[in-house]
Motif scaffolding. Structure first.
Motif, PDB file in Angstrom:
ATOM      1  N   GLN A  42      17.147   3.195  -4.540  1.00 35.64           N
ATOM      2  CA  GLN A  42      16.657   4.422  -3.834  1.00 35.64           C
ATOM      3  C   GLN A  42      15.528   5.559  -4.689  1.00 35.64           C
ATOM      4  N   TRP A  83      12.026   5.314  -4.401  1.00 39.78           N
ATOM      5  CA  TRP A  83      11.392   6.152  -3.294  1.00 39.78           C
ATOM      6  C   TRP A  83      11.469   7.394  -3.059  1.00 39.78           C
ATOM      7  N   ARG A  84      12.561   8.147  -3.767  1.00 40.34           N
ATOM      8  CA  ARG A  84      12.549   9.513  -3.957  1.00 40.34           C
ATOM      9  C   ARG A  84      11.685  10.119  -4.957  1.00 40.34           C
ATOM     10  N   THR A 119       8.542   8.750  -5.507  1.00 39.33           N
ATOM     11  CA  THR A 119       7.202   8.695  -4.837  1.00 39.33           C
ATOM     12  C   THR A 119       7.034   9.462  -3.486  1.00 39.33           C
ATOM     13  N   LEU A 120       8.111   9.432  -2.776  1.00 36.35           N
ATOM     14  CA  LEU A 120       7.802  10.167  -1.401  1.00 36.35           C
ATOM     15  C   LEU A 120       8.183  11.724  -1.597  1.00 36.35           C
ATOM     16  N   CYS A 167      14.975  -1.979  -1.795  1.00 36.94           N
ATOM     17  CA  CYS A 167      15.990  -1.205  -1.343  1.00 36.94           C
ATOM     18  C   CYS A 167      17.527  -1.821  -1.505  1.00 36.94           C
TER      19      CYS A 167
END
Length: 588
Positions: free
Chosen positions: A307, A310-311, A313-314, A588
């Protein structure tokens, strides 16, 4: 798997921490609630066996084997579940570094510097957390990465890294409490003394941590949902505002990248953003520290580690791209306020104010307040667990290893809370100086922690290979592997070099006095002498050896006794998954 890998450990995995009557249940149902509450603070009986020191009889040589055994058998409660770990990984460390600190970083380097610095730190963090995840899934021991430095690198370096990490979080707690009190000034305007808010926020953090690791996990679960929702909402709003969907309907596009520009202060501007970026990402490694208190780290930790990508990147890169598009780096409000903790200097708040949307700036300030409380909560968790693990290894006073019947390192929590009282400096005229020096202690500390994690992983892999093991025996292994760990380690070294250059010749140093230059250098580089002051004397006094690959302890601390069978069973299940699920689980 090698027979040694599945040998019996001195504690049973069939009895989960929390199932015993010593973990929140009275041995007698007749006891009243006050009595049960009092009894919960008594020492856990199993902690007596491991609170002994790890210095050998001659008082000079460090006993690595006993240290590993003690951290493996720590009576910390294992109550964190997969959902807790995932939210800790996704949003656990999002606080002033992202919401507020990016304001001064944007002013110092411009939007391009912001993206470059945060992007480089993000790549390094991805490699670091993957490496940490591999070791933490196999060895979910108390102290995590500081214990790995002791076990795989050098006990003296593990000692230095443990205290470095403890000090980092010990000063972050008052730092975040001060930031939360300053956030109130958005509405308060000096009507109520800041120390009143400090008392309230500190009380909340103490109460949360007195509920033990389950309280920490539930609080972070809620806090992270709020922060993640707010950032996603800001991203959607930022896109709408940028293309002209705001109240005035003005299209912004890349206007501020052209005037005043994308870069400010050139390459030195980029380098000056690294400390802020490191501070913003600090706490990402907490997911590894929490492994020792997780019910099933082999199942929960790999998902949580994935995770993190994604943290980064987003929530960091995308939101900062929008911040750079919506707020020019020469906006005077970016450097406004009593200190860089002032939420009025947040580019997130300024972007909404520029759009003329009423009410939303207050909502964003509430989110910032929740975010800083979340990081304050994590600060107590991180510092207390590290101090307790150091004590269990004989690298800190023995009383810090006191763990009560609820699985709380209650004495270490008390030390963290006591230092949190420094937050009452918020109501004095020394507030700004105190805040700046707290940032100085914590700023580069994370760089040492992350670099040590990468190096420990490289050495672990070498020892794993030398002792005849293969990657197939690992329940989870780092996606970028040792190449990623080398990349992460090199980036950390380069950041230290860049910060040394910025420290001795900061932006605008030509017009600065010698005393100001010295102050600037130590505020950027204070973590380095602190680490050396811990490492060198300990190395000389206890003559700790560098750990050799063939003599590494690769057995103590593995929680599952039949790990090889479990891995094979899981891989047979994975082979039957449809392609879409395999792709999804990879990311994920």
């Amino acid at each position: 798997m090698d027979e040694k890998m599945t040998r019996s450990h001195s504690y049973s995995t069939s009895t989960s921490r929390g199932a015993s009557p010593y973990y929140g249940e009275s041995s007698s149902h007749k006891d009243s609630f006050p009595q049960r509450l009092i009894d919960s603070f008594k020492r856990d009986p199993t902690s007596y066996a491991i609170s002994k020191g790890t210095i050998t009889a001659d008082g000079k040589l460090f006993d690595v084997e006993s240290a590993a055994q003690n951290t493996a058998e720590s009576p910390l409660a294992r109550r964190l579940k997969g959902r807790h770990l995932q939210m800790i990984a996704i949003g656990g460390s999002i606080g002033t570094g992202l919401f507020v600190g990016t304001g001064s970083a944007l002013a110092a380097g411009g939007p391009a510097s912001l993206i470059i610095a945060y992007g480089i730190i993000g790549i390094m963090m991805y490699c670091t957390v993957q490496a940490l995840g591999e070791m933490a899934v196999l060895f979910p021991v108390a102290g995590s990465f500081s214990a790995y430095s002791t076990r795989f690198l050098d006990p003296a370096w593990g000692f230095a890294m443990g205290w470095n990490y403890a000090f980092q979080w010990l000063v972050v707690l008052p730092l975040e409490i001060v930031a939360a009190s300053l956030t109130i000034e958005f509405w308060n305007h000096g009507r109520i003394n800041s120390n009143a808010w400090v008392a309230i926020f500190l009380f909340l953090v103490v109460v949360i941590n007195l509920f033990g690791v389950k309280g920490y996990g539930e609080a972070e679960f809620v806090f992270s949902i709020v922060k993640v929702t707010a950032i996603i909402g800001f991203i959607i709003l930022g896109i709408i505002l940028n293309i002209g969907g705001g109240p005035d309907g003005t299209y912004i596009g890349n206007r501020y990248w052209r005037d005043p520009g994308g870069l400010h202060n050139g390459f030195k501007g980029v380098c000056s953003v690294f400390v802020t970026a490191a501070f913003a990402f600090a706490g990402t490694e907490l997911v590894g520290l929490a492994a020792a208190e997780t019910a099933n780290p082999r199942k929960s930790l790999p998902t949580a580690v994935k995770q993190v990508f994604w943290r980064i990147t987003l929530f960091y890169i995308v939101s900062l791209v929008l911040v750079g598009l919506l707020v020019p780096y020469n906006d005077p409000r970016l450097l406004h306020g009593k200190s860089s903790a002032d939420a009025s200097a947040s580019p997130f708040v300024i972007a909404i104010q520029n759009a003329g949307i009423e009410g939303l700036p207050s909502v964003m300030n509430v989110v910032i307040m929740i975010a800083v409380l979340s990081v304050g909560n994590s600060a107590v968790f991180g510092s207390s667990r590290t101090l307790a693990a150091l004590a269990e290894q004989g690298q800190a006073p023995r009383f810090l290893a006191y763990i009560d019947r609820k699985g709380r390192p209650i004495v270490s929590i008390g030390i963290a809370v006591a230092l949190g009282l420094l937050a009452f400096l918020a109501g004095t005229n020394k507030q700004e100086n105190a805040f700046d020096w707290m940032i100085a202690i914590s700023g580069l500390s994370s760089i040492f922690t992350w670099g040590s994690i990468c190096l420990a992983h490289i050495r672990f892999r070498k020892g794993w290979q030398v002792q005849g093991h293969s990657l197939d025996e690992l329940a989870f292994h780092s996606q970028p592997g040792t190449l990623g760990s080398w990349l992460g380690f090199i980036i950390n070294v380069l950041i230290l070099i860049a910060q040394f250059w910025v420290g001795i010749a900061p932006v605008g140093y030509e017009s600065m006095s010698s005393s100001d230059l010295a102050r600037e250098f130590f505020q950027l580089y204070l973590a380095v002498p602190i680490v050396l002051l811990f490492y060198i004397p300990y190395k000389l006094i206890y003559r700790t050896p560098f750990v050799r690959s063939h003599s590494m302890d690769l057995h103590t601390g593995i929680r599952e006794l039949n790990l090889a069978e479990l891995i094979q069973e899981e891989r047979r299940e994975m082979a039957a998954w449809p392609r879409w699920k395999k792709v999804y689980k990879f990311f994920c």
